[in-house]
Design an enzyme around this catalytic site. Sequence first.
Site, PDB file in Angstrom:
ATOM      1  CG  HIS A  32      -6.732  -7.408   8.755  1.00 42.10           C
ATOM      2  ND1 HIS A  32      -7.545  -7.782   9.798  1.00 42.10           N
ATOM      3  CD2 HIS A  32      -6.026  -6.342   9.204  1.00 42.10           C
ATOM      4  CE1 HIS A  32      -7.337  -6.982  10.836  1.00 42.10           C
ATOM      5  NE2 HIS A  32      -6.406  -6.094  10.515  1.00 42.10           N
ATOM      6  CD  GLN A  49      -8.980  -3.796   9.821  1.00 38.08           C
ATOM      7  OE1 GLN A  49      -8.212  -3.419   8.952  1.00 38.08           O
ATOM      8  NE2 GLN A  49      -8.856  -3.414  11.087  1.00 38.08           N
ATOM      9  CG  HIS A  51      -1.611  -5.375  10.627  1.00 42.07           C
ATOM     10  ND1 HIS A  51      -1.449  -5.394  12.003  1.00 42.07           N
ATOM     11  CD2 HIS A  51      -2.934  -5.144  10.414  1.00 42.07           C
ATOM     12  CE1 HIS A  51      -2.637  -5.198  12.578  1.00 42.07           C
ATOM     13  NE2 HIS A  51      -3.537  -5.035  11.632  1.00 42.07           N
ATOM     14  CD  GLU A  52      -3.918  -3.137   7.301  1.00 44.73           C
ATOM     15  OE1 GLU A  52      -5.011  -3.742   7.337  1.00 44.73           O
ATOM     16  OE2 GLU A  52      -3.525  -2.397   8.224  1.00 44.73           O
ATOM     17  N   GLY A 100      -3.559   1.722   8.310  1.00 47.30           N
ATOM     18  CA  GLY A 100      -3.989   0.833   7.243  1.00 47.30           C
ATOM     19  C   GLY A 100      -5.355   0.262   7.579  1.00 47.30           C
ATOM     20  CB  CYS A 146      -5.668  -4.427  14.918  1.00 44.43           C
ATOM     21  SG  CYS A 146      -6.770  -4.881  13.572  1.00 44.43           S
ATOM     22  CG  LEU A 147      -8.139   1.142  12.999  1.00 42.85           C
ATOM     23  CD1 LEU A 147      -8.608   1.761  11.686  1.00 42.85           C
ATOM     24  CD2 LEU A 147      -8.128   2.183  14.107  1.00 42.85           C
TER      25      LEU A 147
END
Length: 195
Positions: free
Chosen positions: A135, A51, A131-132, A46, A89-90
């Site tokens: 963000h 991000q 999670h997203e 995701g 997480c990226l």
Amino acid sequence: MAVRAIRLFGDPVLRTPTPEVTDFGPDLHRLVDDMFETMDTHHGAGLAAPQVGVSTRVFVFDCGGRRGHVVNPVWTAVDDETQTGPEGCLSIPGVQAACTRAARVRVHGVDRDGAPLSMEVDGILARAVQHETDHLDGVLFPQRLSPQARRAAMRVVRESDWFVAGETVTDTPRGGRAVWVGDGQPAVDTAEALR
Ligand code: NI
């Protein structure tokens, strides 16, 4: 389409709650296309707009057998059940930990044309939705960990090659193995981790 640079932990955009999307024009369409390409390039499950440095309420996902995007997402838990699974997480390369989330969620929002969408999801996709959406509220997954695991995660971040004060952008895929910072060993194969 274009791969956009991933913002890394330490970049203020990742800690800033995002405003709702109100303009469904070409910029939003381009953003969603670019987010898909960026997520795919980095093999993410995701990706949220902050991000890639855009403070707006959009995320894309590709996990649990489904692929899509949600604009202006709002989720609610279906029941009280929780799940605990490996998460990364990226924007925080090299850190993984067991994170507890709602087991099943219903998410409402719209697509990039403004058409309403809603889905009920479980497993890794339910974790991705939570999670997203975090963000988009300026929340990163270490904030969802136990104080001990969170301190361990921050230690790994501070000691990471990529963590250089004032340099918070990368356009190169990460390599190497992630460091597990949770209490004990991963309960499931970390290759299936959300990231
Ligand atoms: Ni993330």
